[in-house]
Design a protein around this motif. Structure first.
Motif, PDB file in Angstrom:
ATOM      1  N   GLN A  49      50.326  66.532-139.557  1.00 50.25           N
ATOM      2  CA  GLN A  49      50.139  65.883-138.284  1.00 50.25           C
ATOM      3  C   GLN A  49      48.990  64.905-137.872  1.00 50.25           C
ATOM      4  O   GLN A  49      48.967  63.723-137.555  1.00 50.25           O
ATOM      5  N   ASP A  50      47.932  65.514-138.507  1.00 45.91           N
ATOM      6  CA  ASP A  50      46.572  64.776-138.306  1.00 45.91           C
ATOM      7  C   ASP A  50      46.414  63.799-139.165  1.00 45.91           C
ATOM      8  O   ASP A  50      46.132  62.598-139.000  1.00 45.91           O
ATOM      9  N   VAL A  51      47.242  63.778-140.606  1.00 41.58           N
ATOM     10  CA  VAL A  51      47.015  62.794-141.541  1.00 41.58           C
ATOM     11  C   VAL A  51      48.304  61.453-140.962  1.00 41.58           C
ATOM     12  O   VAL A  51      47.723  60.303-140.843  1.00 41.58           O
ATOM     13  N   SER A  52      49.193  61.882-140.345  1.00 40.70           N
ATOM     14  CA  SER A  52      50.122  60.880-140.001  1.00 40.70           C
ATOM     15  C   SER A  52      49.680  60.090-138.618  1.00 40.70           C
ATOM     16  O   SER A  52      49.984  58.888-138.461  1.00 40.70           O
ATOM     17  N   ALA A  53      48.782  60.678-137.775  1.00 37.27           N
ATOM     18  CA  ALA A  53      48.469  60.094-136.677  1.00 37.27           C
ATOM     19  C   ALA A  53      47.227  59.157-136.963  1.00 37.27           C
ATOM     20  O   ALA A  53      46.910  58.113-136.212  1.00 37.27           O
ATOM     21  N   THR A  54      46.597  59.316-138.214  1.00 42.81           N
ATOM     22  CA  THR A  54      45.282  58.392-138.458  1.00 42.81           C
ATOM     23  C   THR A  54      45.808  57.430-139.515  1.00 42.81           C
ATOM     24  O   THR A  54      44.955  56.566-139.593  1.00 42.81           O
ATOM     25  N   GLN A  55      46.650  57.528-140.167  1.00 47.07           N
ATOM     26  CA  GLN A  55      47.139  56.308-141.212  1.00 47.07           C
ATOM     27  C   GLN A  55      48.416  55.585-140.991  1.00 47.07           C
ATOM     28  O   GLN A  55      49.133  56.318-140.361  1.00 47.07           O
ATOM     29  N   GLU A  56      48.400  54.342-141.054  1.00 53.18           N
ATOM     30  CA  GLU A  56      49.506  53.637-140.741  1.00 53.18           C
ATOM     31  C   GLU A  56      50.541  53.882-142.000  1.00 53.18           C
ATOM     32  O   GLU A  56      50.089  54.123-142.936  1.00 53.18           O
ATOM     33  N   PRO A  57      51.818  53.803-141.908  1.00 54.20           N
ATOM     34  CA  PRO A  57      52.759  54.043-143.001  1.00 54.20           C
ATOM     35  C   PRO A  57      52.691  52.930-143.791  1.00 54.20           C
ATOM     36  O   PRO A  57      52.316  51.608-143.338  1.00 54.20           O
ATOM     37  N   VAL A  58      52.801  53.187-145.046  1.00 51.32           N
ATOM     38  CA  VAL A  58      52.642  52.289-146.016  1.00 51.32           C
ATOM     39  C   VAL A  58      54.051  51.570-146.431  1.00 51.32           C
ATOM     40  O   VAL A  58      54.966  52.381-146.546  1.00 51.32           O
ATOM     41  N   VAL A  59      54.141  50.290-146.267  1.00 48.53           N
ATOM     42  CA  VAL A  59      55.396  49.646-146.502  1.00 48.53           C
ATOM     43  C   VAL A  59      55.494  49.033-147.805  1.00 48.53           C
ATOM     44  O   VAL A  59      54.633  48.660-148.372  1.00 48.53           O
ATOM     45  N   ALA A  60      56.707  49.490-148.649  1.00 46.47           N
ATOM     46  CA  ALA A  60      56.825  49.194-149.954  1.00 46.47           C
ATOM     47  C   ALA A  60      57.164  47.681-150.056  1.00 46.47           C
ATOM     48  O   ALA A  60      58.245  47.197-149.387  1.00 46.47           O
ATOM     49  N   LEU A  61      56.137  46.933-150.641  1.00 42.60           N
ATOM     50  CA  LEU A  61      56.474  45.455-150.669  1.00 42.60           C
ATOM     51  C   LEU A  61      56.935  45.082-152.359  1.00 42.60           C
ATOM     52  O   LEU A  61      56.878  45.712-153.057  1.00 42.60           O
ATOM     53  N   GLU A  62      57.721  44.018-152.339  1.00 42.00           N
ATOM     54  CA  GLU A  62      58.153  43.702-153.451  1.00 42.00           C
ATOM     55  C   GLU A  62      56.683  43.314-154.495  1.00 42.00           C
ATOM     56  O   GLU A  62      55.881  42.875-154.029  1.00 42.00           O
ATOM     57  N   THR A  63      56.997  43.555-155.657  1.00 46.59           N
ATOM     58  CA  THR A  63      55.978  43.407-156.671  1.00 46.59           C
ATOM     59  C   THR A  63      56.317  42.330-157.717  1.00 46.59           C
ATOM     60  O   THR A  63      55.651  42.016-158.753  1.00 46.59           O
ATOM     61  N   VAL A  64      57.684  41.789-157.885  1.00 41.53           N
ATOM     62  CA  VAL A  64      58.342  40.830-158.575  1.00 41.53           C
ATOM     63  C   VAL A  64      58.319  39.578-157.754  1.00 41.53           C
ATOM     64  O   VAL A  64      59.250  39.743-157.077  1.00 41.53           O
ATOM     65  N   PHE A  65      57.894  38.384-158.388  1.00 42.20           N
ATOM     66  CA  PHE A  65      58.143  37.131-157.559  1.00 42.20           C
ATOM     67  C   PHE A  65      58.633  36.242-158.657  1.00 42.20           C
ATOM     68  O   PHE A  65      58.101  35.877-159.795  1.00 42.20           O
ATOM     69  N   TYR A  66      59.867  35.677-158.079  1.00 36.49           N
ATOM     70  CA  TYR A  66      60.502  34.818-158.963  1.00 36.49           C
ATOM     71  C   TYR A  66      60.398  33.232-158.970  1.00 36.49           C
ATOM     72  O   TYR A  66      59.954  32.867-157.649  1.00 36.49           O
ATOM     73  N   SER A 155      69.985  35.939-167.098  1.00 33.64           N
ATOM     74  CA  SER A 155      68.845  36.355-167.822  1.00 33.64           C
ATOM     75  C   SER A 155      67.747  35.553-167.552  1.00 33.64           C
ATOM     76  O   SER A 155      66.520  36.001-167.474  1.00 33.64           O
ATOM     77  N   TYR A 156      67.879  34.328-167.701  1.00 37.69           N
ATOM     78  CA  TYR A 156      66.518  33.401-167.540  1.00 37.69           C
ATOM     79  C   TYR A 156      66.020  33.376-165.950  1.00 37.69           C
ATOM     80  O   TYR A 156      64.803  33.634-166.108  1.00 37.69           O
ATOM     81  N   SER A 157      66.754  33.636-165.110  1.00 39.43           N
ATOM     82  CA  SER A 157      66.384  33.626-163.683  1.00 39.43           C
ATOM     83  C   SER A 157      65.477  34.927-163.558  1.00 39.43           C
ATOM     84  O   SER A 157      64.520  34.884-162.909  1.00 39.43           O
ATOM     85  N   ALA A 158      66.134  36.106-164.185  1.00 40.91           N
ATOM     86  CA  ALA A 158      65.253  37.305-163.975  1.00 40.91           C
ATOM     87  C   ALA A 158      63.958  37.116-164.783  1.00 40.91           C
ATOM     88  O   ALA A 158      63.019  38.029-164.615  1.00 40.91           O
ATOM     89  N   ASN A 159      63.803  36.328-165.861  1.00 42.23           N
ATOM     90  CA  ASN A 159      62.553  36.394-166.744  1.00 42.23           C
ATOM     91  C   ASN A 159      61.347  35.360-166.220  1.00 42.23           C
ATOM     92  O   ASN A 159      60.521  35.379-166.636  1.00 42.23           O
ATOM     93  N   ARG A 160      61.917  34.451-165.194  1.00 46.19           N
ATOM     94  CA  ARG A 160      61.134  33.571-164.919  1.00 46.19           C
ATOM     95  C   ARG A 160      60.382  34.207-163.547  1.00 46.19           C
ATOM     96  O   ARG A 160      60.815  34.162-162.433  1.00 46.19           O
ATOM     97  N   ARG A 161      59.201  34.837-163.956  1.00 43.10           N
ATOM     98  CA  ARG A 161      58.741  35.887-162.894  1.00 43.10           C
ATOM     99  C   ARG A 161      56.969  35.980-162.949  1.00 43.10           C
ATOM    100  O   ARG A 161      56.729  35.863-163.881  1.00 43.10           O
ATOM    101  N   VAL A 162      56.463  36.634-162.094  1.00 40.44           N
ATOM    102  CA  VAL A 162      55.098  37.129-161.844  1.00 40.44           C
ATOM    103  C   VAL A 162      55.335  38.654-161.406  1.00 40.44           C
ATOM    104  O   VAL A 162      55.853  38.767-160.280  1.00 40.44           O
ATOM    105  N   GLU A 163      54.606  39.488-162.127  1.00 38.58           N
ATOM    106  CA  GLU A 163      54.784  40.815-161.582  1.00 38.58           C
ATOM    107  C   GLU A 163      53.265  41.237-161.200  1.00 38.58           C
ATOM    108  O   GLU A 163      52.162  40.763-161.828  1.00 38.58           O
ATOM    109  N   LEU A 164      52.998  41.957-160.089  1.00 39.26           N
ATOM    110  CA  LEU A 164      51.840  42.477-159.600  1.00 39.26           C
ATOM    111  C   LEU A 164      51.654  43.838-160.158  1.00 39.26           C
ATOM    112  O   LEU A 164      52.587  44.777-159.795  1.00 39.26           O
ATOM    113  N   LYS A 165      50.514  44.301-160.654  1.00 34.75           N
ATOM    114  CA  LYS A 165      50.364  45.485-161.351  1.00 34.75           C
ATOM    115  C   LYS A 165      49.233  46.227-160.998  1.00 34.75           C
ATOM    116  O   LYS A 165      47.902  45.345-160.900  1.00 34.75           O
TER     117      LYS A 165
END
Length: 165
Positions: A49-66, A155-165
């Motif tokens: 309860q202490d942790v959830s009150a002090t931290q904002e929820p982490v939103v999962a963001l897209e990490t692959v950009f086409y 396949s071509y469209s899936a390969n034209r990307r930038v990945e954040l890691k």
């Protein structure tokens, strides 16, 4: 006979003592922690309860950009997700690797340069949003690490990307 029973009983008592000492019970007194918390005393323990009150929820963001064919221009949906990444990186800076990719069409050299231009487009956008450029590493794999094998538009469209890691 009595001597043998005494030895067995003593042996059993020793085993029980060892087992009792190795038990995995919590060493925190929950009642003491609760009472201390009610009185405003910090016990060094943190409840969920202490942790959830002090931290904002982490939103999962897209990490692959086409990207579109032969382009290094960010799409509007990519910009939206990258704004979220920029906010997170400004709040909690960390090193990020931007991996640029291309489809198999074009020469190896051209695709390496295109992957780099795409990764630089993402880096430039993040820097414009206030993210430190020194935390962003750009690398291009060109056509060398495809996300999808095949010689078709899917396949071509899936390969034209930038990945954040």
């Amino acid at each position: 006979m009595l001597h043998k029973a005494f030895k067995q009983g003593l042996g059993l008592a020793c085993v029980m003592a060892v087992l009792a000492g190795c038990s995995s019970t919590s060493t925190t007194d929950e009642n003491a922690s609760t009472a201390a918390a009610d009185q405003g005393v910090n016990t060094g323990t943190t409840t969920q309860q202490d942790v959830s009150a002090t931290q904002e929820p982490v939103v999962a963001l897209e990490t692959v950009f086409y990207f579109d064919f032969d382009q290094a221009v960010l799409k509007p949906e990519s910009r939206t997700a990258l704004l979220g990444h920029a906010e997170q990186l400004k709040a909690a800076p960390r090193s990020i690797r931007l991996e640029g990719h291309a489809d198999e069409r074009g020469t190896r050299e051209y695709n390496m340069a295109l992957g780099e231009r795409r990764a630089n487009a993402v880096r430039d956008f993040l820097v414009l949003q206030g993210v430190s450029g020194s935390d962003l590493e750009v690398i291009s794999y060109g056509e060398e690490r495809p996300a999808s094998l095949g010689s078709n538009e899917s396949s071509y469209s899936a390969n034209r990307r930038v990945e954040l890691k």
